[in-house]
Design a protein around this motif. Structure first.
Motif, PDB file in Angstrom:
ATOM      1  N   VAL A   1       5.008 -14.962   5.206  1.00 26.52           N
ATOM      2  CA  VAL A   1       4.694 -15.076   4.457  1.00 26.52           C
ATOM      3  C   VAL A   1       4.338 -13.349   5.197  1.00 26.52           C
ATOM      4  N   LEU A   2       2.820 -14.149   6.215  1.00 31.83           N
ATOM      5  CA  LEU A   2       2.280 -12.420   6.084  1.00 31.83           C
ATOM      6  C   LEU A   2       2.981 -11.641   7.040  1.00 31.83           C
TER       7      LEU A   2
ATOM      8  N   LEU B   1       6.159 -10.793   5.269  1.00 24.52           N
ATOM      9  CA  LEU B   1       6.372 -10.267   4.721  1.00 24.52           C
ATOM     10  C   LEU B   1       5.602  -9.252   3.507  1.00 24.52           C
ATOM     11  N   VAL B   2       4.616 -10.434   3.600  1.00 23.86           N
ATOM     12  CA  VAL B   2       3.426  -9.183   2.931  1.00 23.86           C
ATOM     13  C   VAL B   2       3.315  -7.512   3.838  1.00 23.86           C
TER      14      VAL B   2
ATOM     15  N   TRP C   1       5.408  -5.267   2.627  1.00 26.80           N
ATOM     16  CA  TRP C   1       5.692  -5.157   1.472  1.00 26.80           C
ATOM     17  C   TRP C   1       3.818  -3.762   0.593  1.00 26.80           C
ATOM     18  N   THR C   2       3.309  -4.406   1.767  1.00 25.85           N
ATOM     19  CA  THR C   2       1.900  -3.485   1.674  1.00 25.85           C
ATOM     20  C   THR C   2       1.381  -2.028   2.459  1.00 25.85           C
TER      21      THR C   2
ATOM     22  N   LEU D   1       8.491 -19.778  -0.599  1.00 23.70           N
ATOM     23  CA  LEU D   1       7.251 -19.626   0.515  1.00 23.70           C
ATOM     24  C   LEU D   1       6.166 -19.555   0.372  1.00 23.70           C
TER      25      LEU D   1
ATOM     26  N   TRP E   1      -3.231 -19.122   0.332  1.00 20.39           N
ATOM     27  CA  TRP E   1      -3.060 -17.582  -0.200  1.00 20.39           C
ATOM     28  C   TRP E   1      -2.251 -17.154  -0.386  1.00 20.39           C
TER      29      TRP E   1
ATOM     30  N   ILE F   1       2.775  -8.554  -2.768  1.00 22.61           N
ATOM     31  CA  ILE F   1       4.539  -8.192  -2.841  1.00 22.61           C
ATOM     32  C   ILE F   1       4.798  -7.897  -4.297  1.00 22.61           C
TER      33      ILE F   1
ATOM     34  N   MET G   1       3.264  -5.990  -6.250  1.00 23.77           N
ATOM     35  CA  MET G   1       2.240  -4.886  -6.480  1.00 23.77           C
ATOM     36  C   MET G   1       3.121  -3.530  -6.313  1.00 23.77           C
TER      37      MET G   1
ATOM     38  N   TRP H   1      12.581  -2.739  -2.280  1.00 17.78           N
ATOM     39  CA  TRP H   1      11.147  -3.329  -2.600  1.00 17.78           C
ATOM     40  C   TRP H   1       9.794  -2.903  -3.479  1.00 17.78           C
TER      41      TRP H   1
END
Lengths: 377, 384
Positions: free
Chosen positions: A19-20, A22-23, A26-27, B184, B190, B198, B200, B261
């Motif tokens: 997840v980290l 993926l985040v 995406w950021t 996931l 969190w 994701i 955003m 994306w």
């Protein structure tokens, strides 16, 4: 939660790390332009934004003092000074040609145009000649300097006031506010009629609206452009407000109908028994109860209109008074393709409002998505 | 997905088709008067305010917003009032009056929406079909010429090929990543924060996203310091930098990344809700039978949300067919990246050929039609 079956530590770690990752993916792209938009424009072109916090190396050129300032020392002629002039800095390398500003270490000597040149780390230079040098202009000195990280808001000042982004921001607001609000009431009445009133052709009408949800905008552009020119609307704000109203209506009706049809029948029937008319029921019961659905649609429409490029390009002009922010960004991409300090700052101004709206009202957006995922985007 | 219920309205006394026809003139008259009164009122107030208020477009927009809402209310109120005076709910004819008023009222409520939909969506579809048989200015009849031209046009074929590539890759990738992200993030503390982040890019315009990604793909000649993230990574790993958006064929995929994306968050939100809606018992049964987390996901959970996956897939598919901004901003169709929507725009704005542009728009429409039919059928199933 039953998913706790996977509570084996290794799996938990794997999930967290995935997840980290993926985040991060995406950021990071957005972070990139945010950081870049605050960087000094000379540093932006020579180093990646991820190095923004470390000192950056920059190729520079300075001009030595003119030959007639040369002084005689130990039988040689010496010109000296500091490459940074009044300022201070740190030289990490120097060279004798513009192609190779990093050829020599600071403190070493190199041959240049009949003399020997040395540049120290603090920027002091000296050129020694065996004979008295001639000419009027000083030698060009090429060196690489190490600059501390510099951050600035100058890019924003530039784009807002001289690149026209400020004006475009106001134009976008002008388009968005009426185009978001006007469809809501029109759609709400239609949605009420489609959910709680009986009339022939209702099912057919609903099917048509579901069909219209996916009609490509491309179909509408040319006929409407011709229509606008024929009736004299031309390229005007009233034209684009109505166009966005039209294009947003199917989704608005669909979302609101799904919501309004789901309201408890008892409320509406007891109001009828008390003698309320459809008009009263709508105004006093349906409208207040449908607030979440109205909010969902309003956010959709706001994001869609704010971010739209196609409709604005077709129905609004290209002049200072009508160019919206997406259109301006597109123009800048063409004219300022390499000026990343302009592009990143402009892009950030363009995306900040929708992002704030998004984070503030995410709850309603998600609800709307779940109720009306036929259209999307 | 949709919240729908059986909705047979109240006060239904089988209005026949014949009696429906007789109400049309009254309906139209009331609607027209209501519209005329409210629009005239709004325009008058606007003209008055334009005198008093300082000359500012933003202020004008806010005034228009309020006037627009007021005019809507004005229309609904006045037409409703008019109907009640026409067929008063009192006196000797109360029963007949009520029936007639109830037959007309829905159409008054629907009126503005139907007019707007008619002008902005229905009329254009018909007009586009007609225009596709006409020449550049839409005045001289050319028969099937535009279609013949299209069939032999190289750029059109390239656009179709690219559109098919987009259709194959983007919905699949966005749905896949969305599913993975949904599965996931539901398992960690969190997760909601991760979901927000994701999700955003959904708020970012295509053109803004194009700037963001163009910066990532930025290219400097070999040896120079790379400021684009992708080339920096490639050079760090020992490769040589590339001008990614000009690499034939593969550049299409670099453009698709932008849309993936943006859309992954959408897929994630919908699929996450669907995953949470799965009955606990099915999962518990699988756990008792000793299924591993992966088996549970692929064999128990995914099959139960096929319907939602299909909805997400088709929604993104429609979006892909309309994709325009990204191609316009990143390459403007150069280097073999043309797509139908941008090609249509090209012929409309630069080629100034409304006939050809309409024909291309029609091709996009035809590609959407199967999904449109599927949607209508699903919606009708829901409503029953």
């Amino acid at each position: 939660m039953s998913t706790a079956v996977g509570a084996r530590p290794a799996l938990v770690w794997a999930v967290n790390i995935s997840v980290l990752l993926l985040v991060a993916i995406w950021t990071i792209p957005t972070l990139g332009i945010l950081v870049s938009s605050f960087r000094d424009k000379d540093q932006l072109v020579v180093s990646g934004w991820w190095t923004a916090l470390t000192p950056s190396e920059q190729s520079m050129m300075a001009r030595a003092a003119p030959p007639d300032e040369a002084v005689q020392q130990h039988g040689q002629w010496v010109i000296s000074g500091n490459v940074f002039g009044e300022n201070t800095g740190r030289v990490s390398a120097f060279g004798t040609s513009i192609q190779r500003p990093g050829e020599f270490e600071p403190g070493t000597s190199a041959e240049m145009d009949g003399g020997m040149i040395t540049i120290e780390e603090n920027g002091d230079y000296s050129i020694t000649y065996p004979e008295q040098p001639e000419g009027r202009r000083g030698e060009r000195l090429f060196f690489t300097s190490v600059e501390p990280p510099k951050f600035t808001t100058a890019n924003y000042e530039t784009v807002l006031f001289s690149e026209g982004i400020g004006q475009s921001f106001i134009n976008t607001m002008t388009v968005t506010i009426p185009a978001t609000v006007i469809p809501i009431l029109i759609a709400a009445y239609a949605a009420y009629a489609l959910s709680w009133m009986e009339f022939p052709g209702r099912a057919l009408l609903l099917a048509t609206i579901v069909g219209l949800l996916v009609v490509p905008l491309q179909m509408a552009l040319i006929p409407l452009l011709r229509l606008y020119n024929d009736i004299g609307v031309g390229k005007s704000y009233i034209g684009i407000w109505l166009a966005h109203t039209g294009f947003g209506l199917p989704l608005a009706i669909y979302l609101l109908r799904n919501y309004i049809a789901g309201l408890p029948r008892e409320i509406i029937e007891s109001a009828k028994v008390d003698g309320a008319t459809d008009f009263d029921i709508f105004r006093k019961i349906i409208l207040p109860l449908s607030f979440p659905a109205l909010a969902s649609f309003a956010i959709f429409q706001f994001l869609w209109v704010w971010n739209d490029l196609l409709v604005a390009t077709v129905f609004l002009g290209n002049n200072e008074d009508q160019l919206v922010m997406t259109g301006r960004l597109r123009e800048l991409l063409g004219s300022r393709g390499g000026n990343w300090e302009i592009l990143t700052a402009s892009a950030f101004v363009a995306i900040i409002v929708p992002i704030v709206v998004f984070f503030a009202l995410q709850r309603y957006l998600v609800r709307g998505l779940l109720a009306g995922s036929v259209k999307g985007g | 997905m949709a919240v729908t219920h059986a909705t047979t309205g109240p006060a239904a006394n089988g209005t026949g088709f014949a009696s429906f026809l007789t109400t049309i003139p009254v309906t139209l008259a009331v609607m027209a008067i209501g519209l005329a009164v409210s629009i005239a009122g709004a325009v008058a107030v606007y003209a008055l305010l334009a005198f008093i208020l300082p000359d500012s477009r933003l202020l004008g927009a806010i005034v228009v917003m309020f006037l627009g809402v007021a005019a809507c209310f004005g229309y609904f109120w006045s037409s409703n009032k008019l109907l009640d005076t026409f067929y008063p709910a009192a006196g000797a004819n109360i029963a007949i009056n009520l029936t007639k008023a109830n037959a007309i009222r829905p159409w008054l409520f629907l009126g503005p929406a139907l007019i707007v939909l008619g002008i902005y969506l229905v009329y254009p579809v018909i007009n586009s079909i007609v225009l596709s048989f006409y020449g550049p200015t839409g005045e001289n009849w050319v028969g099937l010429y535009n279609y013949q031209w299209l069939a032999g046009d190289g750029a059109f074929r390239e656009s179709v090929r690219n559109n098919i590539l987009w259709l194959l890759v983007v919905p699949a990738a966005a749905t896949f990543f969305g599913l993975v992200a949904a599965a996931l993030t539901d398992r960690i503390s969190w997760g909601n924060l991760a979901k927000s982040l994701i999700f955003m890019p959904m708020a970012i315009s295509f053109i803004g996203a194009s700037v963001i990604w163009k910066f990532i793909y930025d290219y400097r000649p070999e040896g120079a310091e790379q400021i684009g993230l992708l080339n920096a990574i490639v050079t760090l790993l020992g490769g040589s930098p590339q001008a990614w958006i000009t690499v034939p064929f593969w550049n299409n995929f670099f453009l698709m990344v932008v849309l993936i994306w943006i859309q992954t968050g959408f897929a994630m939100v919908i699929l996450s809700a669907a995953l949470r809606g799965i009955p606990e018992e099915t999962i518990e049964a699988a756990v008792i039978d000793g299924a591993s987390p992966f088996q549970i996901f692929y064999k128990i959970k995914v099959p139960q949300i096929w319907g939602t996956i299909a909805v997400v897939w088709t929604t993104i598919t429609i979006l892909v067919l309309k994709v325009f901004d990204i191609v316009l901003a990143m390459t403007n169709g150069q280097w073999g990246t043309q797509v139908l929507a941008n090609y249509m725009f090209d012929w409309m704005f630069r080629g100034l050929d409304f006939g050809r542009a309409s024909t291309i728009a029609l091709v996009i429409m035809i590609m959407v039609v199967p999904i449109m039919i599927w949607n209508i059928r699903e919606a009708r199933k829901d409503m029953r």
